[in-house]
Each structure stands twice: as C-alpha cells, then as structure tokens.
Design a protein around this motif. Structure first.
Motif, PDB file in Angstrom:
ATOM      1  N   VAL A   9       0.836  -1.200   0.000  1.00  0.00           N
ATOM      2  CA  VAL A   9       0.000   0.000   0.000  1.00  0.00           C
ATOM      3  C   VAL A   9       0.874   1.254   0.000  1.00  0.00           C
ATOM      4  N   THR A  10       1.919   1.254   0.820  1.00  0.00           N
ATOM      5  CA  THR A  10       2.831   2.398   0.887  1.00  0.00           C
ATOM      6  C   THR A  10       3.480   2.650  -0.479  1.00  0.00           C
ATOM      7  N   ALA A  11       3.903   1.576  -1.145  1.00  0.00           N
ATOM      8  CA  ALA A  11       4.548   1.716  -2.456  1.00  0.00           C
ATOM      9  C   ALA A  11       3.596   2.319  -3.480  1.00  0.00           C
ATOM     10  N   SER A  12       2.392   1.794  -3.556  1.00  0.00           N
ATOM     11  CA  SER A  12       1.452   2.272  -4.582  1.00  0.00           C
ATOM     12  C   SER A  12       1.030   3.711  -4.324  1.00  0.00           C
ATOM     13  N   CYS A  13       0.742   4.051  -3.066  1.00  0.00           N
ATOM     14  CA  CYS A  13       0.305   5.410  -2.742  1.00  0.00           C
ATOM     15  C   CYS A  13       1.437   6.415  -2.959  1.00  0.00           C
ATOM     16  N   SER A  14       2.654   6.024  -2.620  1.00  0.00           N
ATOM     17  CA  SER A  14       3.803   6.924  -2.800  1.00  0.00           C
ATOM     18  C   SER A  14       4.019   7.237  -4.274  1.00  0.00           C
ATOM     19  N   VAL A  15       3.971   6.196  -5.115  1.00  0.00           N
ATOM     20  CA  VAL A  15       4.176   6.403  -6.555  1.00  0.00           C
ATOM     21  C   VAL A  15       3.055   7.263  -7.133  1.00  0.00           C
ATOM     22  N   ALA A  16       1.800   6.939  -6.779  1.00  0.00           N
ATOM     23  CA  ALA A  16       0.653   7.663  -7.340  1.00  0.00           C
ATOM     24  C   ALA A  16       0.669   9.130  -6.919  1.00  0.00           C
ATOM     25  N   LEU A  17       0.845   9.404  -5.626  1.00  0.00           N
ATOM     26  CA  LEU A  17       0.839  10.792  -5.151  1.00  0.00           C
ATOM     27  C   LEU A  17       2.064  11.551  -5.657  1.00  0.00           C
ATOM     28  N   GLY A  18       3.222  10.864  -5.680  1.00  0.00           N
ATOM     29  CA  GLY A  18       4.440  11.515  -6.151  1.00  0.00           C
ATOM     30  C   GLY A  18       4.331  11.942  -7.601  1.00  0.00           C
ATOM     31  N   ASN A  39       1.517  12.311  -9.351  1.00  0.00           N
ATOM     32  CA  ASN A  39       0.430  13.288  -9.496  1.00  0.00           C
ATOM     33  C   ASN A  39       0.917  14.703  -9.201  1.00  0.00           C
ATOM     34  N   SER A  40       1.839  14.833  -8.242  1.00  0.00           N
ATOM     35  CA  SER A  40       2.372  16.163  -7.916  1.00  0.00           C
ATOM     36  C   SER A  40       3.474  16.590  -8.893  1.00  0.00           C
ATOM     37  N   LEU A  41       4.144  15.598  -9.504  1.00  0.00           N
ATOM     38  CA  LEU A  41       5.249  15.904 -10.409  1.00  0.00           C
ATOM     39  C   LEU A  41       4.777  16.351 -11.786  1.00  0.00           C
ATOM     40  N   VAL A  42       3.776  15.668 -12.336  1.00  0.00           N
ATOM     41  CA  VAL A  42       3.348  15.926 -13.716  1.00  0.00           C
ATOM     42  C   VAL A  42       2.983  17.394 -13.961  1.00  0.00           C
ATOM     43  N   PRO A  43       2.196  18.060 -13.084  1.00  0.00           N
ATOM     44  CA  PRO A  43       1.850  19.472 -13.356  1.00  0.00           C
ATOM     45  C   PRO A  43       3.062  20.392 -13.370  1.00  0.00           C
ATOM     46  N   ARG A  44       4.172  19.985 -12.758  1.00  0.00           N
ATOM     47  CA  ARG A  44       5.372  20.833 -12.711  1.00  0.00           C
ATOM     48  C   ARG A  44       6.235  20.728 -13.966  1.00  0.00           C
ATOM     49  N   ARG A  92       1.062  16.751 -20.768  1.00  0.00           N
ATOM     50  CA  ARG A  92       0.845  16.632 -19.319  1.00  0.00           C
ATOM     51  C   ARG A  92      -0.474  15.926 -19.020  1.00  0.00           C
ATOM     52  N   LEU A  93      -1.484  16.185 -19.862  1.00  0.00           N
ATOM     53  CA  LEU A  93      -2.780  15.527 -19.676  1.00  0.00           C
ATOM     54  C   LEU A  93      -2.645  14.015 -19.845  1.00  0.00           C
ATOM     55  N   ILE A  94      -1.943  13.614 -20.912  1.00  0.00           N
ATOM     56  CA  ILE A  94      -1.758  12.185 -21.170  1.00  0.00           C
ATOM     57  C   ILE A  94      -0.934  11.525 -20.070  1.00  0.00           C
ATOM     58  N   LEU A  95       0.150  12.193 -19.648  1.00  0.00           N
ATOM     59  CA  LEU A  95       0.969  11.650 -18.559  1.00  0.00           C
ATOM     60  C   LEU A  95       0.163  11.524 -17.280  1.00  0.00           C
ATOM     61  N   GLY A  96      -0.691  12.511 -17.026  1.00  0.00           N
ATOM     62  CA  GLY A  96      -1.539  12.462 -15.831  1.00  0.00           C
ATOM     63  C   GLY A  96      -2.482  11.273 -15.843  1.00  0.00           C
ATOM     64  N   ARG A  97      -2.997  10.950 -17.032  1.00  0.00           N
ATOM     65  CA  ARG A  97      -3.901   9.796 -17.144  1.00  0.00           C
ATOM     66  C   ARG A  97      -3.151   8.473 -16.962  1.00  0.00           C
ATOM     67  N   LEU A  98      -1.822   8.488 -17.186  1.00  0.00           N
ATOM     68  CA  LEU A  98      -1.030   7.261 -17.067  1.00  0.00           C
ATOM     69  C   LEU A  98      -0.418   7.066 -15.683  1.00  0.00           C
ATOM     70  N   VAL A  99      -0.653   8.023 -14.779  1.00  0.00           N
ATOM     71  CA  VAL A  99      -0.130   7.889 -13.413  1.00  0.00           C
ATOM     72  C   VAL A  99      -0.638   6.618 -12.729  1.00  0.00           C
ATOM     73  N   PRO A 100      -1.945   6.298 -12.812  1.00  0.00           N
ATOM     74  CA  PRO A 100      -2.413   5.055 -12.176  1.00  0.00           C
ATOM     75  C   PRO A 100      -1.697   3.816 -12.705  1.00  0.00           C
ATOM     76  N   PHE A 101      -1.349   3.819 -14.003  1.00  0.00           N
ATOM     77  CA  PHE A 101      -0.617   2.683 -14.577  1.00  0.00           C
ATOM     78  C   PHE A 101       0.730   2.507 -13.889  1.00  0.00           C
ATOM     79  N   ALA A 102       1.476   3.595 -13.746  1.00  0.00           N
ATOM     80  CA  ALA A 102       2.789   3.510 -13.096  1.00  0.00           C
ATOM     81  C   ALA A 102       2.662   3.023 -11.658  1.00  0.00           C
ATOM     82  N   ALA A 103       1.649   3.513 -10.955  1.00  0.00           N
ATOM     83  CA  ALA A 103       1.447   3.111  -9.557  1.00  0.00           C
ATOM     84  C   ALA A 103       1.064   1.644  -9.450  1.00  0.00           C
ATOM     85  N   VAL A 104       0.149   1.221 -10.314  1.00  0.00           N
ATOM     86  CA  VAL A 104      -0.323  -0.166 -10.262  1.00  0.00           C
ATOM     87  C   VAL A 104       0.787  -1.145 -10.624  1.00  0.00           C
TER      88      VAL A 104
END
Length: 326
Positions: free
Chosen positions: A153-162, A164-169, A178-190
């Motif tokens: 749980v810690t691994a998945s939440c860290s990747v997803a939140l990290g 999500n905060s990185l892409v807009p920057r 950025r929109l496409i990368l944002g939609r792919l964040v769940p993939f990286a986390a999962v």
C-alpha cells in the motif's frame, strides 16, 4: 485444479497444446471464463466425481463432458489444497472483481483523497488474489501478511501521489502531453506496486523454497528456492503484462473521445467502464498465457543438490515440475 483430485492415472493437462503460447492463451481463457462463477456446489461435486472416475480408470477416454468437468475444476479448485478458491478471488472472477477498482483508479481529476482510497482498495484486492492463488508450500503468517500488505500500500500510494504532484510541474511539456501523462499515473502506480505486492506476498516461497515434483511420476521429490524464484518472478511479469493494456489503452482512448465528442459525466463514466471491461476480458488470457502455470524445468536449472535426484526405481530425474501459482 483437476490435478488436485487423487487417482493413479493422470488427466491430460489441457485440451490445448500448452507448449505453445497460443495454446496457453486458449487454456487461460477457459480458466478465466466468468461463466464458471455460476457453477453450483452440485455441479462442482459432479465434476469432481467424473474426474475421479477417469483418474481411477473407470472411464477410458476423455469426453466432451469430462473436458467440461476439468474446466470447472481448473477454474475453481486450488491445485495445492484441493479446495475451492474463495469466489471473488478466482481467476474466473478476476476481471469482474477488478472492474470497479480499475474504473475508480482511472477516474480523471480525483484529487489526493480519491487517489489514496483507490490505490489502497486496489492493493487490498491484489493481496487477497495473490494470497488465494499462491503456491501453498509455505503460507504466510498473519504478521507477515499484514507487513507485506502495508508495504505494498505504501509503495502504490507513494508512486501515485508523487507522480500526481510531479506531472503538473513539467512546464517544458505541452498541456496535452501533461494531460496524457496524468492519465497514465495510475498505470505507473499499479505496475510498480503490483510487482512489489507479488514479491512481498510470496517472499516466503523464495526464502524457504516450494515443492517440486518428478515430471514423469508426479511424486514430490523435494523443495527448491530457485523454482520459487522462477514462480514468483514470472507471476510478477504476468501481472505487469495484464495491467499494461488495461491501465493504458482505455484512458488514452477516452482522452481522444473527449476531444471529439462533448461528454456528460454519466456518458464519460459509462464509456470508461465499457473500455476497461472490453480490454480486461481480452488482455487477461494473453497475460496469463505467457508462462505455463505448471512449469517443467531441467534439474540443472535448479540448485546443485537437486542434480542427483532419483526416482523410486533409482533412475536419475532429469526434469521436475512446480506450481507457479496465478
């Protein structure tokens, strides 16, 4: 699986050629067939009885009814315990059990709370599925299970939140990128958490080894840590291969559809649901079929101490099998 039914005679592994990828894909489609969820206790008992009759020589040849019985057992019974896998965690329920969670994770613009909720829910489901379908040579203790769950749980939440905060920057990228990368964040986390999850939940197998069987007689001939490494590693890879199209294709198609058509929220949700469902049903057999569930390997690929194994007749054992798990 049908192999858990006792009897001196072996059933054919499959009606398909499992030495080929396409044969394993078709076999996996049988195992993951959601219609198997409708099988009653009576039907299951009848399937067990029919398979038992064959394995004990009361039925001479494989018949269509016997193949159906084998399919029922393969999609319902755990090969190590001989007991039915809890229904929501069977491979035949995999797509349906994951559907709501996947839709939740792929919902655009959820915010931090929504991201955390769906990542925790997804990892909880993954832990349950991995535990229910793992090799049972060395089951985890409650403490090990809780520790592995917390780390996944810690691994998945860290990747997803990290992410999500990185892409807009990433101002150097276009808004579309950025929109496409944002939609792919769940993939990286999962994907990252899924690999961690499999290794954590089945780490005891690697530490202690799993049962290996004489490929000719089916008799248990020892345990192997190397076989466990193969089993867990291949399961992790198949999880990645399964998640990739499901977590990538629907969000990218949805982005294109949103640009072309004006969608209300209900239509967007329904479209997302349909895309995920269709991709999941197609992708699962192809991912499961990459590696055979019951693996056969040369003893020379395992620990050196196993190279001199002999069967009951004193003949050298050259090939062994093990249950990879799902």
């Amino acid at each position: 699986m049908a192999s858990a039914i006792p009897g001196p005679r072996d059933l054919p592994e499959s009606r398909y050629d499992l030495s080929t990828y396409w044969g394993r894909v078709k076999h996996s489609a049988d195992v993951s067939d959601p219609r198997m969820l409708l099988i009653t206790k009576k039907k299951l008992a009848e399937a067990k009885a029919l398979v038992s009759d064959y394995k004990n020589g009361k039925i001479a040849d494989m018949t269509p009814q016997l193949w159906t019985s084998k399919k029922i057992l393969d999609s319902t019974i755990h090969p190590d315990t001989g007991e039915p896998v809890f229904l929501p965690f069977r491979m035949s329920s995999y797509v349906l059990s994951n559907l709501v969670v996947t839709v939740g994770m792929l919902t655009p613009n959820m915010g931090a709370f929504g991201t955390l909720f769906w990542q925790i829910t997804n990892q909880s489901l993954n832990v349950a599925i991995n535990t229910a379908n793992s090799n049972k040579s060395h089951p985890l203790t409650t403490q090990q299970l809780a520790t592995s769950y917390a780390m996944a749980v810690t691994a998945s939440c860290s990747v997803a939140l990290g992410l999500n905060s990185l892409v807009p920057r990433l101002k150097s990228l276009s808004a579309n990128s950025r929109l496409i990368l944002g939609r792919l964040v769940p993939f990286a986390a999962v994907v990252s958490a899924g690999v961690v999850n499999v290794f954590l939940m089945r780490g005891e197998e690697i530490r202690k080894g799993i049962s290996i069987f004489d490929a000719d007689s089916g008799e248990v001939v020892g345990t192997s840590k190397q076989a466990a490494t193969f089993a867990v590693g291949e399961t992790a890879i198949s999880r990645v291969l399964n998640a990739s199209p499901i977590m990538v294709i629907p969000p990218l198609i949805l982005v294109r559809l949103q640009r072309k058509f004006k969608m209300t929220k209900p239509i967007e949700t329904a479209t997302n649901l349909a895309l995920i469902l269709a991709t999941s049903f197609v992708a699962l057999p192809f991912a499961l079929g990459v590696f055979p569930q019951r693996r056969t390997v040369d003893v020379t690929r395992l620990e050196k101490r196993l190279w001199t194994l002999k069967n009951k007749e004193g003949k050298p054992i050259t090939k062994v099998q093990f249950n990879r798990g799902m």
